[in-house]
Scaffold this motif. Structure first.
Motif, short mmCIF file in Angstrom:
data_model
loop_
_atom_site.label_atom_id
_atom_site.label_comp_id
_atom_site.label_asym_id
_atom_site.label_seq_id
_atom_site.Cartn_x
_atom_site.Cartn_y
_atom_site.Cartn_z
N ARG A 93 110.04 31.79 68.88
CA ARG A 93 108.71 31.95 68.57
C ARG A 93 107.71 31.17 68.97
O ARG A 93 106.56 31.47 68.94
CB ARG A 93 108.70 31.90 66.78
N PHE A 95 107.42 30.37 72.12
CA PHE A 95 106.82 31.09 73.35
C PHE A 95 105.91 32.04 73.36
O PHE A 95 105.90 32.88 72.48
CB PHE A 95 108.12 31.50 74.22
N ASP A 96 104.95 32.23 74.40
CA ASP A 96 104.00 33.02 74.32
C ASP A 96 104.54 34.34 74.91
O ASP A 96 105.02 34.58 76.05
CB ASP A 96 102.69 32.62 75.13
N LYS A 97 104.68 35.29 74.15
CA LYS A 97 105.32 36.56 74.52
C LYS A 97 104.23 37.76 74.75
O LYS A 97 104.60 39.15 74.64
CB LYS A 97 106.24 37.24 73.38
N ARG A 98 102.97 37.37 74.63
CA ARG A 98 101.86 38.33 74.65
C ARG A 98 101.94 38.78 76.19
O ARG A 98 102.18 38.22 77.22
CB ARG A 98 100.70 37.99 74.52
N GLN A 265 104.32 39.88 65.30
CA GLN A 265 104.22 38.34 65.49
C GLN A 265 105.39 38.08 66.26
O GLN A 265 105.46 37.15 67.19
CB GLN A 265 103.58 37.53 64.30
N ASP A 270 102.55 34.41 69.66
CA ASP A 270 102.42 33.05 70.29
C ASP A 270 102.56 31.90 69.43
O ASP A 270 101.61 31.80 68.74
CB ASP A 270 101.25 32.86 71.28
N ALA A 297 101.22 42.58 72.02
CA ALA A 297 100.37 41.06 71.73
C ALA A 297 99.96 41.14 70.46
O ALA A 297 99.93 42.03 69.58
CB ALA A 297 99.24 40.94 72.54
N TRP A 299 98.35 38.15 67.39
CA TRP A 299 97.54 36.67 67.40
C TRP A 299 96.85 36.71 65.88
O TRP A 299 96.83 37.72 65.20
CB TRP A 299 96.73 36.48 68.52
#
Length: 317
Positions: A93, A95-98, A265, A270, A297, A299
């Motif tokens: 969680r 890390f930016d996975k978008r 999420q 991210d 994505a 956010w």
């Protein structure tokens, strides 16, 4: 001639120091691993723990300080256990996975019935460029302000009780979902250019922590079961469930939904995306769950006049 004394090798006493700290480190790891076993019959203690489960990692910090003060190799080694377990649960969680792209963006926000600026909140949400906006905790007297602010960009909308949905695409078959004596959930179909999507908007009952009753989540849990039944009965291949659940995706009370739908999420966010309280978010109780579509994505949006942060997600068909 200068004689340099050799540093003494670690002794048995060195490894014996810090056994209490090491024991607490092991207990912390066990708490993370076995949190589903913490019972709910005692004031819903299990759900309360799971609401703030990511924060259990902070228990490592005072233990680390104690291990260093004690100069305990045993304690330092034992601290690897909770650190590794926490990383296994929550490491991804961070890390930016978008990803770019996607076919539909939806925003969900508990706007707070005491929001001092409904129109400004509506304009801020519209600025996110979503095709669908879902609102919870709508005050009847303030609904016209949201309608006026969103009318130009979102010509299709419906308000059912204290929840509402606004869309750039046509809505059909909109109806309330009975999860409480008064209406706090709705179900509709959004006809997008790439096909229909079933959308549920819900606001589950509030929870409190009380000394005499513990975590007062029974009303929320009962409403959650009714909502999960409605979602399970939906035949559409694409489903989106959004709202204020007064519970996190880690909470066992949400298992009837999380067993069927993905938390956007977790899959495409991210960080943890905490949403409440807005001034200092500690838990993500506002959710976007999806099924039959792929989240690309997720956010949180900047604070509005509410005590919650808005959440957003983009999905691909």
């Amino acid at each position: 001639m200068t004689v340099t004394a050799e540093r003494p090798a670690p002794t048995r006493q060195t490894w014996r120091r810090g056994r209490v700290v090491a024991a607490f480190a092991v207990l912390t790891a066990l708490l993370l691993l076995a949190h589903p076993l913490v019972p709910n019959w005692a004031g819903n203690a299990g759900s309360l723990l799971e609401t703030f489960l990511p924060w259990t990692g902070l228990l490592v910090l005072p233990l680390l300080v104690a291990a260093l003060v004690r100069r305990s190799a045993l304690a330092l080694l034992a601290l690897l256990l909770p650190a590794l377990v926490w990383g296994g649960f929550f490491g991804t969680r961070l890390f930016d996975k978008r990803e770019p792209g996607g076919d539909l963006t939806i925003v969900s926000h508990n706007v707070n019935d005491e929001n001092p600026d409904p129109a400004g909140t509506a304009r801020a949400l519209a600025a996110a460029g979503a095709q669908v906006i879902a609102l919870e905790e709508l005050k009847k007297s303030e609904v016209p302000k949201y309608e006026d602010a969103l009318a130009a960009a979102y010509p299709h909308h419906s308000v059912q009780g204290t929840v509402g949905i606004w869309s750039t695409y046509p809505l059909r078959a909109t109806r309330p979902v009975a999860i409480m004596p008064w209406t706090r959930a709705l179900q509709t179909t959004v006809d997008t250019p790439k096909g229909p999507v079933a959308v549920f908007v819900a606001h589950l009952p509030s929870v409190r922590v009380r000394l005499d009753a513990g975590f007062t989540a029974n009303g929320r849990d009962a409403a959650m079961d009714l909502l999960a039944d409605a979602v399970a009965a939906e035949a559409a291949p694409r489903t989106v469930l959004v709202g204020d659940f007064n519970g996190t995706a880690d909470d066992r009370a949400l298992a009837p939904v999380t067993a069927r739908l993905q938390a956007a999420q977790e899959e495409a966010g991210d960080g943890f995306g905490f949403t409440w309280p807005a001034a200092l978010p500690l838990a993500r109780i506002d959710q976007i769950f999806v099924g039959g579509v792929r989240p690309v994505a997720a956010w949180t949006l900047p604070a509005t006049g509410s005590d919650h942060l808005p959440v957003a997600a983009t999905v691909a068909f």
